[in-house]
Structures are given as structure tokens and as C-alpha cells.
Design a protein around this motif. Structure first.
Motif, PDB file in Angstrom:
ATOM      1  N   UNK A 116       0.835  -1.205   0.000  1.00 18.22           N
ATOM      2  CA  UNK A 116       0.000   0.000   0.000  1.00 18.22           C
ATOM      3  C   UNK A 116       0.865   1.248   0.000  1.00 18.22           C
ATOM      4  N   UNK A 117       0.507   2.224  -0.844  1.00 16.70           N
ATOM      5  CA  UNK A 117       1.237   3.498  -0.897  1.00 16.70           C
ATOM      6  C   UNK A 117       1.102   4.253   0.418  1.00 16.70           C
ATOM      7  N   UNK A 118       2.226   4.741   0.920  1.00 14.70           N
ATOM      8  CA  UNK A 118       2.189   5.610   2.100  1.00 14.70           C
ATOM      9  C   UNK A 118       1.323   6.840   1.832  1.00 14.70           C
ATOM     10  N   UNK A 119       1.229   7.200   0.552  1.00 18.24           N
ATOM     11  CA  UNK A 119       0.566   8.445   0.172  1.00 18.24           C
ATOM     12  C   UNK A 119      -0.932   8.280  -0.086  1.00 18.24           C
ATOM     13  N   UNK A 120      -1.524   7.147   0.328  1.00 21.04           N
ATOM     14  CA  UNK A 120      -2.997   6.975   0.218  1.00 21.04           C
ATOM     15  C   UNK A 120      -3.572   6.893   1.622  1.00 21.04           C
ATOM     16  N   UNK A 121      -3.848   8.040   2.237  1.00 22.55           N
ATOM     17  CA  UNK A 121      -4.219   8.059   3.650  1.00 22.55           C
ATOM     18  C   UNK A 121      -5.680   7.731   3.927  1.00 22.55           C
ATOM     19  N   UNK A 122      -6.530   7.701   2.899  1.00 24.95           N
ATOM     20  CA  UNK A 122      -7.976   7.571   3.151  1.00 24.95           C
ATOM     21  C   UNK A 122      -8.470   6.129   3.030  1.00 24.95           C
ATOM     22  N   UNK A 123      -7.551   5.195   2.983  1.00 26.12           N
ATOM     23  CA  UNK A 123      -7.920   3.775   2.964  1.00 26.12           C
ATOM     24  C   UNK A 123      -8.749   3.443   4.206  1.00 26.12           C
ATOM     25  N   UNK A 124      -9.747   2.568   4.052  1.00 29.32           N
ATOM     26  CA  UNK A 124     -10.546   2.137   5.210  1.00 29.32           C
ATOM     27  C   UNK A 124     -10.371   0.632   5.433  1.00 29.32           C
ATOM     28  N   UNK A 125     -10.697   0.205   6.652  1.00 29.58           N
ATOM     29  CA  UNK A 125     -10.649  -1.229   6.976  1.00 29.58           C
ATOM     30  C   UNK A 125     -11.603  -1.989   6.043  1.00 29.58           C
ATOM     31  N   UNK A 126     -12.762  -1.390   5.748  1.00 27.77           N
ATOM     32  CA  UNK A 126     -13.735  -2.071   4.869  1.00 27.77           C
ATOM     33  C   UNK A 126     -13.146  -2.307   3.477  1.00 27.77           C
ATOM     34  N   UNK A 127     -12.386  -1.341   2.953  1.00 30.82           N
ATOM     35  CA  UNK A 127     -11.759  -1.526   1.626  1.00 30.82           C
ATOM     36  C   UNK A 127     -10.765  -2.687   1.667  1.00 30.82           C
ATOM     37  N   UNK A 175      -4.002   1.177  -4.571  1.00 30.52           N
ATOM     38  CA  UNK A 175      -3.447   0.179  -3.663  1.00 30.52           C
ATOM     39  C   UNK A 175      -4.388   0.078  -2.467  1.00 30.52           C
ATOM     40  N   UNK A 176      -4.364  -0.996  -1.674  1.00 28.68           N
ATOM     41  CA  UNK A 176      -3.417  -2.102  -1.711  1.00 28.68           C
ATOM     42  C   UNK A 176      -3.525  -2.973  -2.970  1.00 28.68           C
ATOM     43  N   UNK A 177      -2.356  -3.589  -3.279  1.00 32.84           N
ATOM     44  CA  UNK A 177      -2.270  -4.618  -4.306  1.00 32.84           C
ATOM     45  C   UNK A 177      -1.739  -5.852  -3.590  1.00 32.84           C
ATOM     46  N   UNK A 178      -2.453  -6.970  -3.683  1.00 30.23           N
ATOM     47  CA  UNK A 178      -2.056  -8.135  -2.871  1.00 30.23           C
ATOM     48  C   UNK A 178      -1.656  -9.344  -3.705  1.00 30.23           C
ATOM     49  N   UNK A 179      -0.514  -9.903  -3.330  1.00 33.73           N
ATOM     50  CA  UNK A 179       0.046 -11.057  -4.039  1.00 33.73           C
ATOM     51  C   UNK A 179       0.757 -11.945  -3.030  1.00 33.73           C
ATOM     52  N   UNK A 180       0.987 -13.187  -3.421  1.00 30.54           N
ATOM     53  CA  UNK A 180       1.761 -14.060  -2.538  1.00 30.54           C
ATOM     54  C   UNK A 180       3.223 -13.607  -2.556  1.00 30.54           C
ATOM     55  N   UNK A 181       3.871 -13.724  -1.396  1.00 28.63           N
ATOM     56  CA  UNK A 181       5.218 -13.182  -1.197  1.00 28.63           C
ATOM     57  C   UNK A 181       6.201 -13.657  -2.268  1.00 28.63           C
ATOM     58  N   UNK A 182       6.269 -14.967  -2.498  1.00 23.07           N
ATOM     59  CA  UNK A 182       7.281 -15.497  -3.422  1.00 23.07           C
ATOM     60  C   UNK A 182       7.014 -15.024  -4.847  1.00 23.07           C
ATOM     61  N   UNK A 183       5.746 -15.062  -5.244  1.00 19.73           N
ATOM     62  CA  UNK A 183       5.388 -14.656  -6.607  1.00 19.73           C
ATOM     63  C   UNK A 183       5.751 -13.192  -6.848  1.00 19.73           C
ATOM     64  N   UNK A 184       5.458 -12.338  -5.870  1.00 20.32           N
ATOM     65  CA  UNK A 184       5.740 -10.907  -6.046  1.00 20.32           C
ATOM     66  C   UNK A 184       7.246 -10.652  -6.124  1.00 20.32           C
ATOM     67  N   UNK A 185       8.005 -11.331  -5.298  1.00 18.79           N
ATOM     68  CA  UNK A 185       9.462 -11.160  -5.332  1.00 18.79           C
ATOM     69  C   UNK A 185      10.010 -11.624  -6.681  1.00 18.79           C
ATOM     70  N   UNK A 186       9.555 -12.769  -7.162  1.00 25.58           N
ATOM     71  CA  UNK A 186      10.007 -13.267  -8.474  1.00 25.58           C
ATOM     72  C   UNK A 186       9.634 -12.284  -9.571  1.00 25.58           C
TER      73      UNK A 186
END
Ligand code: C5P
Length: 242
Positions: A116-127, A175-186
Motif C-alpha cells: 500500500x502506498x504511504x501516500x494513500x491516507x484515506x484507505x478504510x478497513x472495509x476496503x 493500492x493495496x495490491x495483494x500477491x503471494x510473497x514469493x510470486x511478487x518477489x520473483x
């Protein structure tokens, strides 16, 4: 049961913001509704029950991290001082450092990372919860996004309309953009030039899921965005629907 971690790259200088506002403070630390801008997104991610840890990636020479203001966010928050020259590099370094911090647990590659971008402050738990629910166990992962509402114009070098781009089927990635750790690193190792994580995944031939969010999850880029974000945060507190 899947595990979820948040990773917040915050090693940028916010040059577009500074150039116009004349301020030298990186945008993630500008004051917003009584807190540093970055505090708001971190607070939302820490308050999301499904998220186990919130890793924030700072530039190694960052002297402005407001530790006292962050103490209230609790033990989920972990600071990694390994930011790189680009956002993708900061995320890559953060993915490696978070695995180390978690003791290189054998299953870490299969766990989910929400960048998640530090610069997107209006994200909510529901999102955040909606993203997690919609992506489910889809190995291509997914991201919050909004369908494009305006007609788009491609400019020529003289600032005149070169072409009208049909907006049908176009979405703005958030953002957020969600991926599995290994896949994103690769993916980021394979395509380090990308401006968001989904683009890296796409280069592997996978099709991340678009999860509809709304325009209130804006990225603070220009000085006016700061006023809009402040308005959203304050009016949301009054229970208004946005
Ligand atoms: O500059 P922009 O708004 O595109 O930055 C998006 C996110 O990436 C911000 O949270 C910023 O702090 C982060 N970033 C980073 N390392 C960089 C450049 C940007 O962590 N070298």
C-alpha cells in the motif's frame, strides 16, 4: 488459514508535491488531520484484524520518521530501513527484509502481502477486507481500482490532443495490491522497471483481479490532494457516506 502482511513503501521524496508547495518535507510526513500523512494508512492497516504485521519501508537515511506518533499503533507495526532508488526497489528490499524479520519462516512464500502506498491516507478497513475477500485464494492476486469516468486524451508534444482513448474497460489502479510473497518477489526481480506491483505480475502472464474501490482512496500527489484527503478524513469521521 492464510496469513496476511502489509508492506508500505515510504522511501519516496514526493518531489511533485514539494516542487509546488515549496516544502522540503517528504509528503508522507506532511501534517494531515492532526497526524503525519503516513500515520493514517498505517493506522487503518494495523486496525484490520486479518493483517498480522504492517511493515513500513523507509529510506536508510530517513531522519524524520516520527516514532512517538507511531507508538500508538501497537506491536503490528515494524520499521524496515531498506528503501531503494525506485518504488519497485523499495518493495523488493522490503519483501526480503520482512522475510528475515519473520525468521525466514518456511511458508512465507505462500503468505499474502498487501502493498500500500504511504501516500494513500484515506484507505478504510472495509476496503482492505473487501480486497481480501474478493481475491480469496486466487493465485494471480488482485488490487483495488476504479473504473475510469472521464474521456481520456493523449497529448502531442505541443499540448494538443493527439488522440482520444476510449475509456471502455479502463481502470485506474490503486493500492493495496495483494500477491503471494514469493510470486511478487520473483515478478519484481523479472520486471524491476514497473510502477506498480500488478504490472510486474502481468509480465509473468498472470491476470490480477480488479476489485472495485472508490475515488476516496486517492493518492496524495499534488498540494490540492492534501486538502481533499483532509476533507474526506474529517467528514468520514462524522459518519457521512463517501
Ligand atoms: O511518488 P509516488 O507517489 O508514486 O510514490 C508511491 C509510493 O512509493 C510512496 O509511498 C513512496 O514513498 C514510495 N516510494 C518508495 N521508494 C522510492 C520511491 C517511492 O518507497 N524510491
Amino acid at each position: 488459514m492464510s496469513s496476511y502482511h502489509a508492506l508500505v513503501p515510504a522511501a519516496g521524496s514526493g518531489s511533485r508535491m514539494g516542487a509546488l508547495s515549496g516544502r522540503a518535507v517528504p509528503k508522507q510526513y506532511l501534517p494531515l488531520a492532526g497526524q503525519p500523512l503516513i500515520w493514517h494508512a498505517l493506522a487503518t492497516l494495523c486496525a484490520t484484524p486479518a493483517i498480522a504485521h504492517v511493515f513500513v519501508v523507509l529510506a536508510p537515511d530517513d531522519t524524520l520518521w516520527p516514532a512517538p506518533a507511531m507508538a500508538s499503533l501497537g506491536p503490528k507495526l515494524r520499521v524496515l530501513r531498506c528503501g531503494g532508488d525506485t518504488r519497485a526497489q523499495s518493495v523488493t528490499n522490503g519483501l526480503r527484509a520482512m522475510a528475515e524479520e519473520l525468521g525466514d519462516a518456511p511458508g512465507i512464500g505462500d503468505e499474502w502481502v498487501l502493498v500500500h502506498d504511504a501516500a494513500r491516507p484515506c484507505l478504510t478497513v472495509a476496503m482492505v477486507e473487501n480486497l481480501i475477500a474478493e481475491v480469496g485464494e486466487d493465485d494471480a492476486g488482485g488490487l483495488l481500482a476504479v473504473p475510469v469516468a472521464d474521456t481520456l486524451k493523449r497529448a502531442d508534444e505541443n499540448g494538443r490532443v493527439h488522440q482520444t482513448v476510449p475509456r471502455e474497460g479502463l481502470w485506474q489502479a490503486q493500492t493495496p495490491q495483494m500477491f503471494r510473497h514469493r510470486l511478487l518477489l520473483d515478478a519484481l526481480d523479472y520486471a524491476p522497471q514497473v510502477t506498480d506491483e500488478a504490472s510486474a505480475i502481468e509480465t509473468l502472464g498472470l491476470l490480477p483481479r480488479l476489485v472495485a474501490a472508490d475515488a476516496s482512496n486517492l493518492k496524495v500527489t499534488w498540494p490540492l490532494d492534501l486538502q481533499l484527503a483532509e476533507w474526506i478524513l474529517q467528514n468520514r469521521d462524522k459518519g457521512k457516506t463517501l
